[in-house]
Design a protein around this motif. Structure first.
Motif, PDB file in Angstrom:
ATOM      1  N   LYS A 199      12.949   4.618  -1.195  1.00 19.17           N
ATOM      2  CA  LYS A 199      14.191   3.896  -1.482  1.00 19.17           C
ATOM      3  C   LYS A 199      13.880   2.452  -1.899  1.00 19.17           C
ATOM      4  O   LYS A 199      14.489   1.923  -2.833  1.00 19.17           O
ATOM      5  CB  LYS A 199      15.088   3.925  -0.246  1.00 19.17           C
ATOM      6  CG  LYS A 199      16.506   3.508  -0.487  1.00 19.17           C
ATOM      7  CD  LYS A 199      17.341   3.743   0.759  1.00 19.17           C
ATOM      8  CE  LYS A 199      18.771   3.337   0.538  1.00 19.17           C
ATOM      9  NZ  LYS A 199      19.596   3.509   1.725  1.00 19.17           N
ATOM     10  N   ILE A 200      12.929   1.843  -1.231  1.00 18.21           N
ATOM     11  CA  ILE A 200      12.535   0.472  -1.573  1.00 18.21           C
ATOM     12  C   ILE A 200      11.931   0.436  -2.972  1.00 18.21           C
ATOM     13  O   ILE A 200      12.234  -0.455  -3.770  1.00 18.21           O
ATOM     14  CB  ILE A 200      11.569  -0.095  -0.512  1.00 18.21           C
ATOM     15  CG1 ILE A 200      12.333  -0.330   0.796  1.00 18.21           C
ATOM     16  CG2 ILE A 200      10.910  -1.385  -0.987  1.00 18.21           C
ATOM     17  CD1 ILE A 200      11.465  -0.649   1.989  1.00 18.21           C
ATOM     18  N   ALA A 201      11.093   1.415  -3.304  1.00 17.54           N
ATOM     19  CA  ALA A 201      10.466   1.466  -4.632  1.00 17.54           C
ATOM     20  C   ALA A 201      11.497   1.708  -5.734  1.00 17.54           C
ATOM     21  O   ALA A 201      11.219   1.458  -6.908  1.00 17.54           O
ATOM     22  CB  ALA A 201       9.389   2.550  -4.672  1.00 17.54           C
ATOM     23  N   SER A 202      12.693   2.167  -5.360  1.00 18.85           N
ATOM     24  CA  SER A 202      13.766   2.396  -6.339  1.00 18.85           C
ATOM     25  C   SER A 202      14.752   1.238  -6.402  1.00 18.85           C
ATOM     26  O   SER A 202      15.731   1.296  -7.153  1.00 18.85           O
ATOM     27  CB  SER A 202      14.527   3.681  -5.978  1.00 18.85           C
ATOM     28  OG  SER A 202      13.665   4.784  -6.025  1.00 18.85           O
ATOM     29  N   SER A 203      14.505   0.169  -5.659  1.00 18.60           N
ATOM     30  CA  SER A 203      15.437  -0.964  -5.602  1.00 18.60           C
ATOM     31  C   SER A 203      15.404  -1.782  -6.892  1.00 18.60           C
ATOM     32  O   SER A 203      14.474  -1.682  -7.693  1.00 18.60           O
ATOM     33  CB  SER A 203      15.083  -1.874  -4.416  1.00 18.60           C
ATOM     34  OG  SER A 203      13.847  -2.529  -4.660  1.00 18.60           O
ATOM     35  N   GLU A 204      16.418  -2.617  -7.069  1.00 15.94           N
ATOM     36  CA  GLU A 204      16.471  -3.520  -8.228  1.00 15.94           C
ATOM     37  C   GLU A 204      15.258  -4.440  -8.249  1.00 15.94           C
ATOM     38  O   GLU A 204      14.708  -4.734  -9.305  1.00 15.94           O
ATOM     39  CB  GLU A 204      17.756  -4.355  -8.210  1.00 15.94           C
ATOM     40  CG  GLU A 204      18.995  -3.603  -8.629  1.00 15.94           C
ATOM     41  CD  GLU A 204      18.886  -3.015 -10.031  1.00 15.94           C
ATOM     42  OE1 GLU A 204      18.450  -3.713 -10.965  1.00 15.94           O
ATOM     43  OE2 GLU A 204      19.236  -1.828 -10.188  1.00 15.94           O
ATOM     44  N   ASN A 212       0.833  -1.211   0.000  1.00 17.27           N
ATOM     45  CA  ASN A 212       0.000   0.000   0.000  1.00 17.27           C
ATOM     46  C   ASN A 212       0.860   1.251   0.000  1.00 17.27           C
ATOM     47  O   ASN A 212       0.545   2.225  -0.688  1.00 17.27           O
ATOM     48  CB  ASN A 212      -0.944   0.019   1.206  1.00 17.27           C
ATOM     49  CG  ASN A 212      -2.190  -0.790   0.974  1.00 17.27           C
ATOM     50  OD1 ASN A 212      -2.769  -0.762  -0.097  1.00 17.27           O
ATOM     51  ND2 ASN A 212      -2.613  -1.528   1.993  1.00 17.27           N
ATOM     52  N   LYS A 213       1.943   1.243   0.762  1.00 18.15           N
ATOM     53  CA  LYS A 213       2.858   2.390   0.803  1.00 18.15           C
ATOM     54  C   LYS A 213       3.586   2.554  -0.535  1.00 18.15           C
ATOM     55  O   LYS A 213       3.766   3.661  -1.017  1.00 18.15           O
ATOM     56  CB  LYS A 213       3.882   2.228   1.929  1.00 18.15           C
ATOM     57  CG  LYS A 213       3.310   2.299   3.304  1.00 18.15           C
ATOM     58  CD  LYS A 213       3.139   3.723   3.713  1.00 18.15           C
ATOM     59  CE  LYS A 213       2.748   3.810   5.172  1.00 18.15           C
ATOM     60  NZ  LYS A 213       2.346   5.147   5.523  1.00 18.15           N
ATOM     61  N   ILE A 214       4.012   1.443  -1.120  1.00 17.98           N
ATOM     62  CA  ILE A 214       4.761   1.508  -2.383  1.00 17.98           C
ATOM     63  C   ILE A 214       3.906   2.074  -3.505  1.00 17.98           C
ATOM     64  O   ILE A 214       4.384   2.887  -4.298  1.00 17.98           O
ATOM     65  CB  ILE A 214       5.354   0.129  -2.738  1.00 17.98           C
ATOM     66  CG1 ILE A 214       6.533  -0.138  -1.797  1.00 17.98           C
ATOM     67  CG2 ILE A 214       5.786   0.067  -4.200  1.00 17.98           C
ATOM     68  CD1 ILE A 214       7.149  -1.489  -1.894  1.00 17.98           C
ATOM     69  N   VAL A 215       2.635   1.696  -3.593  1.00 15.68           N
ATOM     70  CA  VAL A 215       1.797   2.215  -4.682  1.00 15.68           C
ATOM     71  C   VAL A 215       1.539   3.712  -4.548  1.00 15.68           C
ATOM     72  O   VAL A 215       1.115   4.350  -5.509  1.00 15.68           O
ATOM     73  CB  VAL A 215       0.468   1.445  -4.850  1.00 15.68           C
ATOM     74  CG1 VAL A 215       0.713  -0.011  -5.174  1.00 15.68           C
ATOM     75  CG2 VAL A 215      -0.439   1.599  -3.657  1.00 15.68           C
ATOM     76  N   GLU A 216       1.838   4.268  -3.391  1.00 14.67           N
ATOM     77  CA  GLU A 216       1.687   5.711  -3.191  1.00 14.67           C
ATOM     78  C   GLU A 216       2.955   6.492  -3.541  1.00 14.67           C
ATOM     79  O   GLU A 216       2.935   7.719  -3.553  1.00 14.67           O
ATOM     80  CB  GLU A 216       1.285   6.008  -1.742  1.00 14.67           C
ATOM     81  CG  GLU A 216      -0.088   5.475  -1.382  1.00 14.67           C
ATOM     82  CD  GLU A 216      -1.195   6.078  -2.237  1.00 14.67           C
ATOM     83  OE1 GLU A 216      -1.162   7.296  -2.499  1.00 14.67           O
ATOM     84  OE2 GLU A 216      -2.090   5.318  -2.658  1.00 14.67           O
ATOM     85  N   THR A 217       4.055   5.799  -3.840  1.00 15.34           N
ATOM     86  CA  THR A 217       5.313   6.491  -4.127  1.00 15.34           C
ATOM     87  C   THR A 217       5.280   7.151  -5.505  1.00 15.34           C
ATOM     88  O   THR A 217       4.544   6.737  -6.397  1.00 15.34           O
ATOM     89  CB  THR A 217       6.519   5.534  -4.064  1.00 15.34           C
ATOM     90  OG1 THR A 217       6.384   4.548  -5.105  1.00 15.34           O
ATOM     91  CG2 THR A 217       6.657   4.873  -2.712  1.00 15.34           C
ATOM     92  N   LYS A 218       6.104   8.179  -5.652  1.00 13.29           N
ATOM     93  CA  LYS A 218       6.233   8.877  -6.938  1.00 13.29           C
ATOM     94  C   LYS A 218       6.717   7.920  -8.023  1.00 13.29           C
ATOM     95  O   LYS A 218       6.240   7.951  -9.147  1.00 13.29           O
ATOM     96  CB  LYS A 218       7.208  10.049  -6.813  1.00 13.29           C
ATOM     97  CG  LYS A 218       6.709  11.166  -5.942  1.00 13.29           C
ATOM     98  CD  LYS A 218       7.792  12.223  -5.755  1.00 13.29           C
ATOM     99  CE  LYS A 218       7.371  13.210  -4.695  1.00 13.29           C
ATOM    100  NZ  LYS A 218       8.458  14.102  -4.317  1.00 13.29           N
ATOM    101  N   LYS A 219       7.660   7.084  -7.668  1.00 14.14           N
ATOM    102  CA  LYS A 219       8.233   6.135  -8.626  1.00 14.14           C
ATOM    103  C   LYS A 219       7.155   5.186  -9.154  1.00 14.14           C
ATOM    104  O   LYS A 219       7.044   4.962 -10.355  1.00 14.14           O
ATOM    105  CB  LYS A 219       9.367   5.351  -7.965  1.00 14.14           C
ATOM    106  CG  LYS A 219       9.963   4.280  -8.812  1.00 14.14           C
ATOM    107  CD  LYS A 219      11.249   4.458  -9.482  1.00 14.14           C
ATOM    108  CE  LYS A 219      12.389   5.137  -8.926  1.00 14.14           C
ATOM    109  NZ  LYS A 219      13.357   5.561  -9.891  1.00 14.14           N
ATOM    110  N   PHE A 220       6.349   4.632  -8.251  1.00 16.68           N
ATOM    111  CA  PHE A 220       5.294   3.711  -8.663  1.00 16.68           C
ATOM    112  C   PHE A 220       4.287   4.432  -9.559  1.00 16.68           C
ATOM    113  O   PHE A 220       3.891   3.917 -10.609  1.00 16.68           O
ATOM    114  CB  PHE A 220       4.587   3.103  -7.451  1.00 16.68           C
ATOM    115  CG  PHE A 220       3.616   2.012  -7.829  1.00 16.68           C
ATOM    116  CD1 PHE A 220       4.055   0.709  -7.940  1.00 16.68           C
ATOM    117  CD2 PHE A 220       2.296   2.297  -8.094  1.00 16.68           C
ATOM    118  CE1 PHE A 220       3.179  -0.297  -8.312  1.00 16.68           C
ATOM    119  CE2 PHE A 220       1.407   1.302  -8.462  1.00 16.68           C
ATOM    120  CZ  PHE A 220       1.854   0.002  -8.568  1.00 16.68           C
ATOM    121  N   LYS A 221       3.873   5.611  -9.157  1.00 16.76           N
ATOM    122  CA  LYS A 221       2.889   6.372  -9.941  1.00 16.76           C
ATOM    123  C   LYS A 221       3.438   6.709 -11.324  1.00 16.76           C
ATOM    124  O   LYS A 221       2.707   6.691 -12.307  1.00 16.76           O
ATOM    125  CB  LYS A 221       2.464   7.621  -9.179  1.00 16.76           C
ATOM    126  CG  LYS A 221       1.580   7.274  -7.990  1.00 16.76           C
ATOM    127  CD  LYS A 221       1.177   8.498  -7.208  1.00 16.76           C
ATOM    128  CE  LYS A 221       0.291   8.064  -6.052  1.00 16.76           C
ATOM    129  NZ  LYS A 221      -0.151   9.164  -5.235  1.00 16.76           N
TER     130      LYS A 221
END
Length: 176
Positions: free
Chosen positions: A156-161, A27-36
Motif C-alpha cells: 500500500k505504501i509503494a502505491s502511495s502518491e 528494503n521492504k519497498i524495493v521487494e514489492t511488485k510495484k517497485f519491481k
C-alpha cells in the motif's frame, strides 16, 4: 555476432535514508511488485542510511558515500521537520528561512535528488495507512507501532502518491 549483439543498459540507483528504520522500510519497498515493475531496467537499488542530526549532515554523508561511485540516480530521503528544527530561532521562537535553506541545500548537493518527506517518515506512513495510525482513543501511535504497520502495509505504501512521484523520477532517468 558483433552487429547482432545489443547491450541492454541496466541502470544503477542508490536510496540513502535517514535512519535504520527508514532503511528497513526502503528494503521492504524495493521487494514489492510495484517497485519491481517500475524498475525493470534497473539493477538492484543500493540502500544505505546515516543517523544524523541535521539534513546537511545526512546529505554530506550521502555525498561522501557516492564520491568515486557512478550511480544513474541518487535519492536521499530527508525529513523536512529536521530542516525546520535547524532553522528555529530560540530568540523569536519562530522557524525562519527554512525555504531558503532548503534551496541552498538542493543547490549545494545538486548530484543528489533530495526527497523531502512531508515533515517526517512517520507522517508519510500515516497518510497511507489512515485510521490504523491512530489508537482507539484517537491518539497517534508511536514510532515503533508505525514501523510495524508500515511493514504490514508495504504494498500500500509503494502505491502511495509519495512513491508514484519517486517512480516518475526514476523512470525519467532512463535514457539519460
Amino acid at each position: 555476432m558483433g552487429d547482432d549483439f545489443v547491450l541492454n543498459k541496466k541502470y544503477t540507483g542508490l536510496f540513502y535514508g535517514e535512519a535504520k528504520k527508514e532503511r528497513k522500510l526502503l528494503n521492504k519497498i524495493v521487494e514489492t511488485k510495484k517497485f519491481k515493475y517500475f524498475t525493470q531496467n534497473w539493477e538492484d537499488f543500493i540502500i544505505k542510511s546515516y543517523h544524523g542530526e541535521s539534513p546537511e549532515m545526512i546529505l554530506e554523508s550521502c555525498n561522501n558515500f557516492i564520491r568515486g561511485r557512478a550511480y544513474d540516480i541518487v535519492l536521499c530521503f530527508v525529513d523536512i521537520d529536521k530542516l525546520k528544527q535547524d532553522c528555529y530561532s530560540k530568540k523569536s521562537k519562530k522557524i525562519k528561512n527554512w525555504e531558503k535553506e532548503k534551496i541552498k541545500l538542493e543547490n549545494k548537493y545538486n548530484k543528489i535528488i533530495i526527497v523531502w518527506q512531508d515533515e517526517n517518515l512517520e507522517d508519510e506512513i500515516k497518510k497511507v495507512i489512515g485510521k490504523k495510525a491512530k489508537t482507539k482513543s484517537g491518539n497517534d501511535r508511536g514510532k515503533w507501532h508505525l514501523t510495524k504497520l508500515s511493514r504490514e502495509n508495504v504494498e500500500k505504501i509503494a502505491s502511495s502518491e509519495f512513491w508514484k512521484n519517486i517512480f516518475k523520477i526514476i523512470k525519467g532517468r532512463e535514457g539519460n
